[in-house]
Design an enzyme around this catalytic site. Sequence first.
Site, PDB file in Angstrom:
ATOM      1  N   TYR A 309       0.867  -1.181   0.000  1.00 33.78           N
ATOM      2  CA  TYR A 309       0.000   0.000   0.000  1.00 33.78           C
ATOM      3  C   TYR A 309       0.903   1.231   0.000  1.00 33.78           C
ATOM      4  O   TYR A 309       0.836   2.090   0.881  1.00 33.78           O
ATOM      5  CB  TYR A 309      -0.941   0.006   1.212  1.00 33.78           C
ATOM      6  CG  TYR A 309      -1.789  -1.229   1.317  1.00 33.78           C
ATOM      7  CD1 TYR A 309      -3.048  -1.272   0.716  1.00 33.78           C
ATOM      8  CD2 TYR A 309      -1.327  -2.364   1.979  1.00 33.78           C
ATOM      9  CE1 TYR A 309      -3.826  -2.420   0.800  1.00 33.78           C
ATOM     10  CE2 TYR A 309      -2.088  -3.516   2.063  1.00 33.78           C
ATOM     11  CZ  TYR A 309      -3.344  -3.538   1.473  1.00 33.78           C
ATOM     12  OH  TYR A 309      -4.097  -4.666   1.563  1.00 33.78           O
ATOM     13  N   CYS A 405      -4.902   3.988   9.462  1.00 33.49           N
ATOM     14  CA  CYS A 405      -5.734   5.185   9.677  1.00 33.49           C
ATOM     15  C   CYS A 405      -7.083   4.773  10.267  1.00 33.49           C
ATOM     16  O   CYS A 405      -8.005   5.567  10.323  1.00 33.49           O
ATOM     17  CB  CYS A 405      -5.915   5.951   8.376  1.00 33.49           C
ATOM     18  SG  CYS A 405      -6.547   4.945   7.038  1.00 33.49           S
TER      19      CYS A 405
END
Length: 450
Positions: A309, A405
């Site tokens: 990612y 997150c």
Amino acid sequence: MEKNQIIKLEITDLSYEAMGVAHYEGMTVFVNNALPGETVEAKILKVKKHFAFAKIEQIIKESPDRVNIKLNQWVQTGLASLAHVKYDKQLEFKRNQVVNLLQKAHLDDVKVGETLPSPEETGYRNKAQVPVREVKGQLEIGFFRKHSHDLVPLTNFFTTDPEIDRVLVAVRDILRQYHVPAYDEIHNQGEVRYLDIRRSKATGEIMVILVCLHKDFPQLPKVAETIKQIAGVTSLVLNYNPKKTNVILGKVDYLIFGKPQITDQIGDVKFKISPESFFQINSLQTPRLYDLAIKKADLQPDDIVIDAYSGIGTIGLSVAKHVKSVRGIESVSDAVKDANNNAKLNSISNAKYVTGKAEEVMPRWAAKGIKADVIFVDPPRKGLTPEFIEAAVKTSPKKIVYISCNPATMIRDLQEFMNEGYTFNQIDPVDMFPQTPHVEAVTVLERARK
Ligand code: SAH
């Protein structure tokens, strides 16, 4: 309990979306803007089976943690829904989110560090995506009221770099000057849907993206010519988004003038960023987040590193010079191009990024017998998939550094890694998004047994 009823409530908690929580006759009531310790007179807005939503009519007893902010719109829109809370309490709120989630997962013995404060509490965002709509016959920029698509006109976006606010307002005025219609989402008509502006603190470069319903519109040449005069603007891009959708960006970008990317810098590594590529939005806090993650990785010169990612390769390229090699995976092909170009730009020859879904590429690598010493993962809010986790474990890393997150999906995934023989003992929240309830966190998993 019914709509429009006015009741007195004692707020006992703050929800993960930063709503005040109260209990009343067996119901949970979520009160917008209310803080724990407050007593409020609230008006019921909506009633469901076990819970209700309310808004403050009057604060009877105010919390000492409340800040009286200049513009209540920041709180009313989703822009900065913690702006009414003192900053040290915001940090505590974020840490508590992680503590509560660990408790729910029966992982009470995991330590939670103090939330690392952001160097800037306001004006920290290097990017703004701002809706453009017609309000009372005039083109406006602003932000949607929470849980709605009512635009609240704004010119000060509070969490955004003030230089970006200056350009947002200037572009708004140019669109008004040339009578460019705002987007009308009900009829999928009009023209400009969003302004998307990025600014690099390191170089001062500013990219303006007009997200439009059409590939072209009659006023575009004049609009472009005038935007070029705005101090600091180095590129103008038209993003073509013809669909009736809430997704902000369309798939095609047209460079109207200037550079196709803006250049930014993290530590001593330079990055060129294309319009569709992800880049961390808090420029001053990002190097501190990465330093923490890299310290936890305890990298060795012989290590093979996977950056999953990866975005434009910011983490992998920050460590490449200290390890044997870096392989990265990212799903957005422009970001992968940026990552490989950014390697060259920084004379890094031992890092290679590929396009693909991490949950598909990782199993292929594992099947080929590829081994890794350290894996960095930094997934979007939905976290990792079981396929990714299983494959990651097959590459037998000593350490997996997880940057998240969304602590809820992070803790879910960490438990999955525990089942595969990995352990972790600490999670460190990092405040990447002051004034908002968003929580970023870092942890390291270590292999407990072979
Ligand atoms: N590590 C980078 C980017 C983190 S954001 C940084 O710190 O800047 C998460 C990234 O994951 C985004 O770039 C997004 O495009 C990418 N992404 C989303 N889903 C993915 C998937 N299934 N496989 C690979 N990458 C994905």
